[in-house]
Design a protein around this motif. Structure first.
Motif, PDB file in Angstrom:
ATOM      1  N   SER A 170       1.493  27.690 -53.477  1.00  0.00           N
ATOM      2  CA  SER A 170       0.079  27.556 -53.829  1.00  0.00           C
ATOM      3  C   SER A 170      -0.355  26.140 -54.171  1.00  0.00           C
ATOM      4  CB  SER A 170      -0.238  28.465 -55.022  1.00  0.00           C
ATOM      5  OG  SER A 170       0.095  29.805 -54.740  1.00  0.00           O
ATOM      6  N   TYR A 171       0.597  25.259 -54.442  1.00  0.00           N
ATOM      7  CA  TYR A 171       0.226  23.876 -54.764  1.00  0.00           C
ATOM      8  C   TYR A 171       1.390  22.939 -54.419  1.00  0.00           C
ATOM      9  CZ  TYR A 171      -0.835  19.564 -57.157  1.00  0.00           C
ATOM     10  OH  TYR A 171      -1.065  18.240 -57.405  1.00  0.00           O
ATOM     11  N   GLY A 172       1.079  21.822 -53.775  1.00  0.00           N
ATOM     12  CA  GLY A 172       2.076  20.788 -53.516  1.00  0.00           C
ATOM     13  C   GLY A 172       2.103  20.362 -52.054  1.00  0.00           C
ATOM     14  N   TYR A 173       2.945  19.382 -51.757  1.00  0.00           N
ATOM     15  CA  TYR A 173       3.163  18.992 -50.369  1.00  0.00           C
ATOM     16  C   TYR A 173       3.941  20.108 -49.677  1.00  0.00           C
ATOM     17  CZ  TYR A 173       1.625  14.217 -51.373  1.00  0.00           C
ATOM     18  OH  TYR A 173       0.864  13.131 -51.709  1.00  0.00           O
ATOM     19  N   LEU A 174       3.436  20.574 -48.554  1.00  0.00           N
ATOM     20  CA  LEU A 174       4.051  21.705 -47.864  1.00  0.00           C
ATOM     21  C   LEU A 174       5.337  21.290 -47.148  1.00  0.00           C
ATOM     22  CD1 LEU A 174       0.877  23.241 -46.196  1.00  0.00           C
ATOM     23  CD2 LEU A 174       2.138  24.200 -48.133  1.00  0.00           C
ATOM     24  N   PRO A 175       6.449  21.970 -47.376  1.00  0.00           N
ATOM     25  CA  PRO A 175       7.662  21.732 -46.584  1.00  0.00           C
ATOM     26  C   PRO A 175       7.509  22.389 -45.217  1.00  0.00           C
ATOM     27  CG  PRO A 175       8.064  23.452 -48.205  1.00  0.00           C
ATOM     28  CD  PRO A 175       6.667  22.971 -48.444  1.00  0.00           C
ATOM     29  N   LEU A 176       7.381  21.576 -44.181  1.00  0.00           N
ATOM     30  CA  LEU A 176       7.059  22.100 -42.853  1.00  0.00           C
ATOM     31  C   LEU A 176       8.273  22.280 -41.956  1.00  0.00           C
ATOM     32  CD1 LEU A 176       3.865  19.937 -42.164  1.00  0.00           C
ATOM     33  CD2 LEU A 176       3.961  22.309 -42.971  1.00  0.00           C
ATOM     34  N   ILE A 248       4.070  26.520 -57.682  1.00  0.00           N
ATOM     35  CA  ILE A 248       3.662  25.123 -57.777  1.00  0.00           C
ATOM     36  C   ILE A 248       4.867  24.269 -57.395  1.00  0.00           C
ATOM     37  CG2 ILE A 248       3.076  23.265 -59.386  1.00  0.00           C
ATOM     38  CD1 ILE A 248       1.915  26.789 -60.086  1.00  0.00           C
ATOM     39  N   SER A 249       4.671  23.306 -56.515  1.00  0.00           N
ATOM     40  CA  SER A 249       5.734  22.380 -56.121  1.00  0.00           C
ATOM     41  C   SER A 249       5.313  20.985 -56.584  1.00  0.00           C
ATOM     42  CB  SER A 249       5.936  22.403 -54.603  1.00  0.00           C
ATOM     43  OG  SER A 249       6.986  21.533 -54.225  1.00  0.00           O
ATOM     44  N   ALA A 250       6.019  20.455 -57.563  1.00  0.00           N
ATOM     45  CA  ALA A 250       5.606  19.205 -58.205  1.00  0.00           C
ATOM     46  C   ALA A 250       6.128  17.983 -57.458  1.00  0.00           C
ATOM     47  CB  ALA A 250       6.108  19.172 -59.645  1.00  0.00           C
ATOM     48  N   HIS A 251       5.318  16.923 -57.444  1.00  0.00           N
ATOM     49  CA  HIS A 251       5.771  15.626 -56.953  1.00  0.00           C
ATOM     50  C   HIS A 251       5.534  14.542 -58.004  1.00  0.00           C
ATOM     51  CE1 HIS A 251       1.524  16.021 -55.704  1.00  0.00           C
ATOM     52  NE2 HIS A 251       1.449  14.712 -55.888  1.00  0.00           N
ATOM     53  N   ALA A 257       0.104  20.239 -65.000  1.00  0.00           N
ATOM     54  CA  ALA A 257      -1.206  20.680 -65.487  1.00  0.00           C
ATOM     55  C   ALA A 257      -1.771  21.804 -64.624  1.00  0.00           C
ATOM     56  CB  ALA A 257      -2.167  19.501 -65.527  1.00  0.00           C
ATOM     57  N   TRP A 258      -1.349  21.897 -63.364  1.00  0.00           N
ATOM     58  CA  TRP A 258      -1.869  22.935 -62.472  1.00  0.00           C
ATOM     59  C   TRP A 258      -1.327  24.316 -62.824  1.00  0.00           C
ATOM     60  CZ3 TRP A 258      -5.920  22.375 -59.485  1.00  0.00           C
ATOM     61  CH2 TRP A 258      -6.299  21.092 -59.101  1.00  0.00           C
ATOM     62  N   ILE A 259      -0.261  24.374 -63.610  1.00  0.00           N
ATOM     63  CA  ILE A 259       0.307  25.669 -63.984  1.00  0.00           C
ATOM     64  C   ILE A 259      -0.728  26.522 -64.697  1.00  0.00           C
ATOM     65  CG2 ILE A 259       1.999  26.788 -65.494  1.00  0.00           C
ATOM     66  CD1 ILE A 259       3.879  24.393 -64.869  1.00  0.00           C
ATOM     67  N   GLU A 260      -1.468  25.904 -65.622  1.00  0.00           N
ATOM     68  CA  GLU A 260      -2.464  26.654 -66.393  1.00  0.00           C
ATOM     69  C   GLU A 260      -3.561  27.210 -65.501  1.00  0.00           C
ATOM     70  OE1 GLU A 260      -5.146  26.207 -70.455  1.00  0.00           O
ATOM     71  OE2 GLU A 260      -4.326  24.417 -69.487  1.00  0.00           O
ATOM     72  N   CYS A 261      -3.981  26.427 -64.518  1.00  0.00           N
ATOM     73  CA  CYS A 261      -5.022  26.896 -63.595  1.00  0.00           C
ATOM     74  C   CYS A 261      -4.619  28.201 -62.932  1.00  0.00           C
ATOM     75  CB  CYS A 261      -5.286  25.816 -62.538  1.00  0.00           C
ATOM     76  SG  CYS A 261      -6.180  26.408 -61.077  1.00  0.00           S
ATOM     77  N   PHE A 262      -3.383  28.266 -62.442  1.00  0.00           N
ATOM     78  CA  PHE A 262      -2.938  29.466 -61.728  1.00  0.00           C
ATOM     79  C   PHE A 262      -2.562  30.595 -62.680  1.00  0.00           C
ATOM     80  CE2 PHE A 262      -2.518  26.203 -58.479  1.00  0.00           C
ATOM     81  CZ  PHE A 262      -3.012  26.857 -57.371  1.00  0.00           C
ATOM     82  N   SER A 263      -1.927  30.268 -63.804  1.00  0.00           N
ATOM     83  CA  SER A 263      -1.498  31.320 -64.727  1.00  0.00           C
ATOM     84  C   SER A 263      -2.691  32.015 -65.378  1.00  0.00           C
ATOM     85  CB  SER A 263      -0.567  30.745 -65.804  1.00  0.00           C
ATOM     86  OG  SER A 263      -1.239  29.791 -66.604  1.00  0.00           O
TER      87      SER A 263
END
Length: 289
Positions: A170-176, A248-251, A257-263
């Motif tokens: 749902s969040y981060g650079y996509l591993p393609l 969430i995939s962090a870089h 901080a995006w954890i709260e948005c989704f949780s």
């Protein structure tokens, strides 16, 4: 109360042990429910070892997090297979299989596992077969859409009554994609076997641009990633209706901080340079507002 949860995927970039140690101490204080640990990209990356990940696992478990150990997405040698078998004997409750070799080993050991996004599962029948081998959770391949997920869940439920959790990147650079060739080493004109772990000089990967100067891909060793951050923050309400877990995939540290948005299922405004196309069954680089 909703049972929708958040997870933090394995760190896909090469960070040194000290930086990861600080990072996971911050993760322990966050509201994330599930944390995936381990090297899932390149077997040459040994700045942190299994004992380090097990120490972080203990820290996170003490903070109430569910800990999952992740395996490599591309096994290239007998030594890596040996290391895989050692990893799968670690004292944790769940593993993420990112290669079918890991699926086979975990199934033989009768250990439950998560099907990682690197394993191609595109229909309910395949998911049923993996469930019978011990899979308890499926992380949907990043290029699939919301509609594909709904259809696959329906097919799976029609085929068997085994329990299955559904997790969405749902969040981060996509591993393609993954390759036996190291793109970062090639960028520096280095042989893969003498790469000097040059990836650590690029803790957020190498950005490649198209001819019209658009961010096209992010090169991360043998892994090709999206050039822009994928972000389903504006789709979180719908996401919670059709899936169980948002990954969430962090870089960078700030991504926590995006954890709260989704949780909390807060429909935040997506940053202008983030994308969400795949979820809406269009090109991944495109955006649906």
């Amino acid at each position: 109360m909703s049972s929708f949860r958040t997870s933090l995927g394995p760190m896909l970039f090469l960070w040194d042990k000290e930086r990861l140690d600080s990072f996971y101490k911050n993760v322990a204080q966050s509201d994330v429910d599930i944390v995936y640990l381990g090297e899932s990209v390149c077997g040459k990356r040994r700045l942190s070892r299994l004992d380090d990940y097990l120490q972080w696992a203990q820290l996170l478990a003490q903070s109430g997090k569910e800990v999952v150990l992740s395996t490599l997405a591309l096994l290239e040698s007998p030594m890596q297979l040996k290391e895989l078998k050692r990893l799968c004997q670690a004292d944790v409750a769940l593993f993420e299989a990112n290669d079918l070799a890991a699926v086979q080993v975990l199934s033989e050991l009768k250990l439950p596992f998560v099907i990682g996004p690197a394993i191609n599962v595109y229909n309910g029948y395949t998911l049923m077969k993996l469930a019978k081998m011990g899979a308890k959770r499926w992380v949907m391949p990043v290029e699939l859409s919301r509609d594909w997920l709904v259809a696959l869940k329906a097919e799976f439920d029609s085929l068997c009554d085994l329990p299955m959790e559904f997790e969405v990147f749902s969040y981060g650079y996509l591993p393609l994609a993954y390759s036996a060739r190291c793109f970062t080493a090639r960028y520096y004109d280095l042989a893969k076997d003498q790469c000097n772990l040059i990836c650590q000089d690029h803790p957020q990967g190498l950005t490649t641009l198209s001819q019209d100067n658009q961010e096209l891909f992010t090169l991360n060793g043998i892994q090709t990633m999206s050039g822009k951050v994928y972000n389903l923050c504006e789709d979180v309400t719908d996401l919670a209706k059709v899936s169980d877990i948002a990954r969430i995939s962090a870089h960078q540290f700030e991504d926590l901080a995006w954890i709260e948005c989704f949780s909390l299922q807060q429909t935040n405004r997506r940053p202008a340079d983030h994308v969400n196309g795949f979820w809406h069954q269009i090109a991944g680089m495109q955006v649906v507002d």
